[in-house]
Design a protein around this motif. Structure first.
Motif, PDB file in Angstrom:
ATOM      1  N   VAL A  36       0.496  12.164  -6.631  1.00  0.00           N
ATOM      2  CA  VAL A  36      -0.255  13.349  -6.217  1.00  0.00           C
ATOM      3  C   VAL A  36      -1.332  12.947  -5.216  1.00  0.00           C
ATOM      4  O   VAL A  36      -1.555  13.629  -4.214  1.00  0.00           O
ATOM      5  N   GLU A  37      -1.994  11.833  -5.515  1.00  0.00           N
ATOM      6  CA  GLU A  37      -3.078  11.352  -4.660  1.00  0.00           C
ATOM      7  C   GLU A  37      -3.072   9.827  -4.688  1.00  0.00           C
ATOM      8  O   GLU A  37      -2.890   9.227  -5.741  1.00  0.00           O
ATOM      9  N   ALA A  38      -3.252   9.211  -3.526  1.00  0.00           N
ATOM     10  CA  ALA A  38      -3.346   7.749  -3.429  1.00  0.00           C
ATOM     11  C   ALA A  38      -4.405   7.420  -2.395  1.00  0.00           C
ATOM     12  O   ALA A  38      -4.163   7.523  -1.195  1.00  0.00           O
ATOM     13  N   ASP A  39      -5.575   7.062  -2.872  1.00  0.00           N
ATOM     14  CA  ASP A  39      -6.708   6.722  -2.013  1.00  0.00           C
ATOM     15  C   ASP A  39      -7.090   5.275  -2.300  1.00  0.00           C
ATOM     16  O   ASP A  39      -8.011   4.998  -3.058  1.00  0.00           O
ATOM     17  N   ALA A  40      -6.315   4.353  -1.723  1.00  0.00           N
ATOM     18  CA  ALA A  40      -6.515   2.924  -1.989  1.00  0.00           C
ATOM     19  C   ALA A  40      -7.861   2.468  -1.450  1.00  0.00           C
ATOM     20  O   ALA A  40      -8.233   2.858  -0.348  1.00  0.00           O
ATOM     21  N   PRO A  41      -8.598   1.650  -2.147  1.00  0.00           N
ATOM     22  CA  PRO A  41      -8.416   1.189  -3.521  1.00  0.00           C
ATOM     23  C   PRO A  41      -9.320   1.937  -4.512  1.00  0.00           C
ATOM     24  O   PRO A  41      -9.955   1.332  -5.363  1.00  0.00           O
ATOM     25  N   PRO A  44       5.212  -3.820  -8.141  1.00  0.00           N
ATOM     26  CA  PRO A  44       6.233  -3.893  -9.193  1.00  0.00           C
ATOM     27  C   PRO A  44       6.286  -5.267  -9.865  1.00  0.00           C
ATOM     28  O   PRO A  44       6.414  -5.358 -11.084  1.00  0.00           O
ATOM     29  N   GLU A  45       6.163  -6.316  -9.074  1.00  0.00           N
ATOM     30  CA  GLU A  45       6.228  -7.669  -9.632  1.00  0.00           C
ATOM     31  C   GLU A  45       5.052  -7.932 -10.578  1.00  0.00           C
ATOM     32  O   GLU A  45       5.198  -8.593 -11.593  1.00  0.00           O
ATOM     33  N   PHE A  46       3.895  -7.411 -10.215  1.00  0.00           N
ATOM     34  CA  PHE A  46       2.713  -7.632 -11.053  1.00  0.00           C
ATOM     35  C   PHE A  46       2.738  -6.752 -12.297  1.00  0.00           C
ATOM     36  O   PHE A  46       2.380  -7.201 -13.380  1.00  0.00           O
ATOM     37  N   ALA A  90      -3.849  -3.599  -6.033  1.00  0.00           N
ATOM     38  CA  ALA A  90      -2.582  -4.328  -5.846  1.00  0.00           C
ATOM     39  C   ALA A  90      -1.899  -4.568  -7.188  1.00  0.00           C
ATOM     40  O   ALA A  90      -0.676  -4.442  -7.300  1.00  0.00           O
ATOM     41  N   ALA A  91      -2.673  -4.897  -8.220  1.00  0.00           N
ATOM     42  CA  ALA A  91      -2.098  -5.140  -9.546  1.00  0.00           C
ATOM     43  C   ALA A  91      -1.507  -3.861 -10.137  1.00  0.00           C
ATOM     44  O   ALA A  91      -0.477  -3.899 -10.829  1.00  0.00           O
TER      45      ALA A  91
END
Length: 147
Positions: free
Chosen positions: A64-69, A26-28, A21-22
């Motif tokens: 390219v890739e987003a595998d949270a977290p 954008p706010e963080f 999340a951090a």
């Protein structure tokens, strides 16, 4: 062809979810990245931008890739310094792993260019940015004030 690569590893007392999340809020990001805001939908194929406080675009790219977290990979190009923009696209991989009550964050930033001015620049920037991130998550305060 040789490439230029910068690798930075830090351990942060937080959870992978809080660190993700951090890294993606954008706010963080504005808090620890010296006022710069990261903007994206954080899905593969979505655009990505770093935006200065005055609205100018610092860097652009694509997720390219987003595998949270666990893993975030960004195709990344500097936009505000012509000599760095001319170097083309770099790749930044952020890997998050649980590690004994903390999260091991590994940043690997590389470009297919020997002696890259861009990688030289990020090798000075990432340690300050990530020190701020670590300090903010662990103590609620920054290690370095905005310039």
């Amino acid at each position: 062809m040789n490439d230029s690569t910068f690798v930075y590893v830090t351990y942060i007392r937080t959870t992978p979810e809080e660190l993700w999340a951090a890294l993606t809020s954008p706010e963080f990001t504005k808090q620890y990245w010296f006022g710069v805001e990261a903007r994206s939908e954080w899905k593969p194929g979505s655009s990505w931008q770093l935006v200065f406080p005055d609205g100018r675009i610092a860097d652009t790219g694509e997720i390219v890739e987003a595998d949270a977290p666990r893993r975030l990979v960004i195709k990344w190009r500097n936009e505000f310094k012509p000599e760095m923009k001319a170097e083309g696209w770099s790749r930044c991989t952020m890997a998050l792993e649980r590690a004994d009550g903390a999260v091991k964050l590994t940043i690997t930033h590389s470009i297919e260019r020997e002696g890259s001015k861009f990688i030289e620049a990020v090798s000075g920037g990432w340690p300050r940015i990530l020190s701020n991130l670590k300090s903010l998550l662990e103590t609620g305060t920054l290690a370095f004030a905005a310039a």
